[in-house]
Design an enzyme around this catalytic site. Structure first.
Site, PDB file in Angstrom:
ATOM      1  N   TYR A   1      -3.019  -6.485  -8.541  1.00 33.45           N
ATOM      2  CA  TYR A   1      -2.400  -5.500  -7.641  1.00 33.45           C
ATOM      3  C   TYR A   1      -1.860  -6.186  -6.386  1.00 33.45           C
ATOM      4  CZ  TYR A   1      -1.674  -1.179  -5.059  1.00 33.45           C
ATOM      5  OH  TYR A   1      -1.111  -0.152  -4.355  1.00 33.45           O
TER       6      TYR A   1
ATOM      7  N   SER B   1       2.363   0.250  -9.966  1.00 34.62           N
ATOM      8  CA  SER B   1       2.735   0.615  -8.603  1.00 34.62           C
ATOM      9  C   SER B   1       3.079  -0.654  -7.831  1.00 34.62           C
ATOM     10  CB  SER B   1       1.600   1.410  -7.968  1.00 34.62           C
ATOM     11  OG  SER B   1       2.037   2.103  -6.835  1.00 34.62           O
TER      12      SER B   1
ATOM     13  N   ASP C   1       7.740  11.066 -11.025  1.00 37.40           N
ATOM     14  CA  ASP C   1       7.072  10.187 -10.079  1.00 37.40           C
ATOM     15  C   ASP C   1       7.779  10.299  -8.731  1.00 37.40           C
ATOM     16  OD1 ASP C   1       5.844   8.223  -8.622  1.00 37.40           O
ATOM     17  OD2 ASP C   1       5.954   6.691 -10.192  1.00 37.40           O
TER      18      ASP C   1
ATOM     19  N   HIS D   1       3.114   9.533 -10.959  1.00 36.66           N
ATOM     20  CA  HIS D   1       2.713   8.176 -10.625  1.00 36.66           C
ATOM     21  C   HIS D   1       1.418   7.745 -11.309  1.00 36.66           C
ATOM     22  CE1 HIS D   1       3.304   4.616  -8.263  1.00 36.66           C
ATOM     23  NE2 HIS D   1       2.095   4.677  -7.734  1.00 36.66           N
TER      24      HIS D   1
END
Length: 726
Positions: free
Chosen positions: A499, A579, A662, A697
């Site tokens: 991430y 993301s 999203d 999302h």
């Protein structure tokens, strides 16, 4: 209770359930076979325009700008055509259905959320296995049969309406609850009378990045909202000028009292925490996705709301100031002011000036990630090399004890009120399904409340922690999980997950995606790279703006370490992230296409020049910088996934995933990125995009859609690696 105060953090680019703490394992055998779909793919024609923008003297082409219009018939036709190509490819993968069946079997067990208590009622979420959405239950004791409080599965036929937030009144009679449709961040809030099981007439619309917080008298609650968006712009229009309101039960939303706004600060947003004794409400002022915030307080009258003067504690926005609890006139806060790894301070609201603040829990060698005031004690949650440890302190800061956890992993929870005598927490690791414990604050005893009844046998698997050295000499931890007896011969199919942003810590947690992959014989790895919160504020900032390259260097170093230590080889190393993690995957595959055998960027931020022009994207400037700034533009352009695709280089198979609803990372990011990949000369390996409909999302995704998407991801990777399930 801090849920209202911290609900704004959903405005961040949180990673979603790629490593969610739910799973089980069934039996499967593998053989190595040839990848299917070897013939060239005919991608849909994507119209190019001559759109060119000039940024600080630099011209940048944007030929697929038209794909940003999610309402146009041309965009909808493009989405349909792309899905047809992707579906054809996925349907031809022979192991697709076997992997989906395995994933479904793993997911199909009873799952529980961490309980909370309000008044005499306990509340917890439960999913019986394959329900589209988890159900909220309530009970007057932990031993009685729980009753349904809210079942979101009854709110839509296809399970796309999710329960997005809940807030019981102090006496437990009323439940304010938010719902979100098709994965959108927009919420509508309503109120249910739990004694009758019926909803009241109250309806609150256009809520986003907010929970609800009741006044102790039960007559109403605080919440934050935006003005209604312009027609057709609900999923793409920018969200500015959030306002804090108080809603009185039984009245129309139009009569709600405006508590606080700032007409000169369009980026300010608000969260609230009402003190346990009802004397005041703390107002958390957020600005962007950084960890710097302001803090205000407003008095209440005997637990009731009356419009009163708001007092400023701080509006410097120079550090984090998160209220974690209160007692009398003392407000405890978690802050990283002059303490990058975090500390706890006490503020006397009679003397709120900073000079009078008192140190309660000083900064430690470990990173303070969360804190709360429960049962007359202070709980401090720390990370030590991305592993949880929890300490208990007296209100004056005297150390009481350490919470004994079941193992080396991740623990979360520890919520409640200062007057409660109990709290609950969930423990998990990469090979341990989420277990829920009740913790007696006075004695320090933890007793098991719920343990998943799965067919997963953790004795068959193992987790190792290793430390990787990045390009600049910085070390960071990775967690490696796989079946016992793994041979380090460089042939193991491996997924590396990351991430790297927004102070979000990646810690070892059990997930159905990881468990499925491990049962298929694969190695699953998570990397705690810079940009996250694993080692405090400095670690986060070391992966932001002009230092963003550190994030990519760390992740690449993790991949190189796995190859050098013979866990895998480039041809069998897949990378995945969602993301901000989708940005990570898009950036590193452009930098090192030779290092990876497959890539799956999910709902990623791919256009770094225009991300701030949609919905809440402006809030990410604190991490990324902005193309409006000349120096930041130059830094961003060097890694923006959309703008760094290299024709003439051979790329691995890439499956881009996004969703049509999203409104966190608008799907245009993935649309433009996929179109550019398909138009570039990057070799014959597939460059596909999978676009989910009536989804967003990640939060609130129905079980059936989640299973199909994640099993498709694993099937795509298995196909690329020549793995076959039988």
């Amino acid at each position: 209770m801090l849920s209202s105060t911290l609900s704004f953090r959903s405005a961040k680019l949180f990673s979603f359930a790629s490593v969610s703490a739910i799973s089980a394992i069934g039996a499967v055998s593998l053989v190595v076979g040839l990848a299917v779909n070897a013939e060239p793919i005919k991608y849909p024609e994507t119209r190019k325009t001559d759109q060119v923008d000039t940024y600080h003297g630099t011209k940048v082409a944007d030929p697929y700008r038209w794909l940003e219009d999610d309402n146009s018939s041309e965009t909808k036709a493009w989405v349909k055509a792309q899905n047809q190509v992707t579906d054809k490819f996925l349907n031809a993968i022979p192991q697709r259905e076997a992997i989906k069946k395995l994933y479904t079997d793993l997911y199909n067990f009873e799952k529980f959320g961490t309980p909370s208590k309000e008044g005499k009622r306990y509340f917890w979420a439960r999913n019986d296995g394959l329900q589209q959405q988890s159900v909220l239950y309530t009970a007057l004791s932990l031993n009685e049969v729980a009753q349904v409080a809210i079942d979101p599965n009854t709110l839509s036929k296809d399970g796309t309406v999710a329960l997005s937030g809940t807030a019981p009144s102090r006496d437990g009679r009323y439940l304010a609850y938010g719902t979100a449709g098709a994965g959108s961040d927009w919420q509508q809030w309503q109120v249910r009378d739990l004694t009758t099981g019926k909803d009241l007439a109250d309806k609150i619309k256009w809520v986003k990045f907010s929970s609800a917080d009741w006044t102790p008298d039960g007559k109403g609650f605080f919440y934050s909202r935006y003005d209604a968006p312009k027609e057709g712009a609900a999923l793409t229009g920018s969200n500015f000028f959030q306002k804090l309101y108080y809603h009185r039960l039984g009245e129309a939303q139009a009569k709600d009292v405006l508590v606080y706004e700032n007409k000169s600060e369009k980026e300010w947003g608000f969260g609230t925490t009402v003190s346990d004794d009802g004397k005041f409400v703390s107002i958390f002022v957020w600005k962007g996705s950084g960890n710097k915030n302001g803090l205000l307080v407003m008095p209440l009258k005997n637990g009731s709301f009356t419009k009163a003067k708001v007092k400023t504690i701080t509006l410097d926005f120079d550090a984090e100031y998160t209220p974690i609890g209160s007692h009398g006139n003392t407000l405890w806060i978690k802050t990283d002011k002059d303490a990058p790894r975090g500390k706890v301070m006490a503020i006397d609201l009679n003397k709120p000036e900073r000079a009078h603040w008192k140190m309660i829990v000083a900064e430690a060698a470990d990173t303070l990630t969360g804190a709360g005031a429960v049962g007359g004690k202070l709980f401090a949650e720390y990370l030590r090399d991305a592993v949880t440890n929890v300490k208990v302190y007296a209100p004056d800061g005297k150390f009481v004890r350490e919470v004994k956890l079941p193992g080396v992993g991740t623990a979360s929870g520890f919520g409640g009120r200062f007057s409660n005598n109990e709290t609950f927490f969930t423990y998990t690791s990469l090979t341990t399904p989420g277990e829920i414990y009740r913790y007696d604050v006075a004695s320090g005893n933890a007793t098991l409340f719920k343990r998943p009844n799965t067919i997963f046998n953790p004795d068959e698997f193992e987790t190792k922690q290793a430390f990787v050295t990045s390009r600049d000499g910085t070390q960071f931890p990775i967690f490696i999980a796989h079946q016992k007896g793994l041979k380090l011969d460089g042939t193991n199919p491996t997924i590396l997950y990351g991430y790297g942003g927004f102070n979000v810590s990646i810690t070892p947690a059990y997930g159905v995606t990881a468990a499925t992959w491990m049962k298929m014989g694969g190695v699953y790895v998570t990397a705690s790279i810079r940009g996250g919160g694993e080692y405090g504020t400095a670690w986060h900032q070391a992966g932001t703006k002009f230092k963003k390259q550190n994030v990519f260097d760390d992740f690449i170093a993790a991949g190189e370490w796995l190859v050098a230590n013979k866990y895998t080889q480039p041809a069998k190393l897949a990378i995945n992230g969602g993301s901000n993690g989708g940005l990570l995957i898009g950036a590193v595959v452009n930098m090192r296409p030779d290092l990876f055998g497959a890539a799956v960027p999910q709902v990623g931020v791919m256009d770094m020049l225009r991300f701030h022009k949609f919905t809440i994207g402006w809030a990410w400037v604190s991490d990324y910088g902005s193309s409006d700034n000349a120096e930041e533009f130059s830094a961003i352009l060097k890694y923006s996934p959309l703008h760094t695709i290299q024709s003439g280089k051979k790329y691995p198979p890439i499956l881009v995933t996004t969703a049509d609803h999203d409104d966190r990372v608008v799907p245009a990011h993935s649309f433009k990125y996929a179109a550019t990949l398909q138009a570039a000369d990057t070799g014959d390996a597939p460059k596909l995009i999978r676009i989910e409909t009536s989804a967003g999302h990640g939060a609130g995704t129905p079980t059936s859609k989640l299973i199909q998407e994640r099993s498709d991801m694993l099937a795509f990777i298995a196909n690329a690696f020549g793995m076959a399930v039988k």
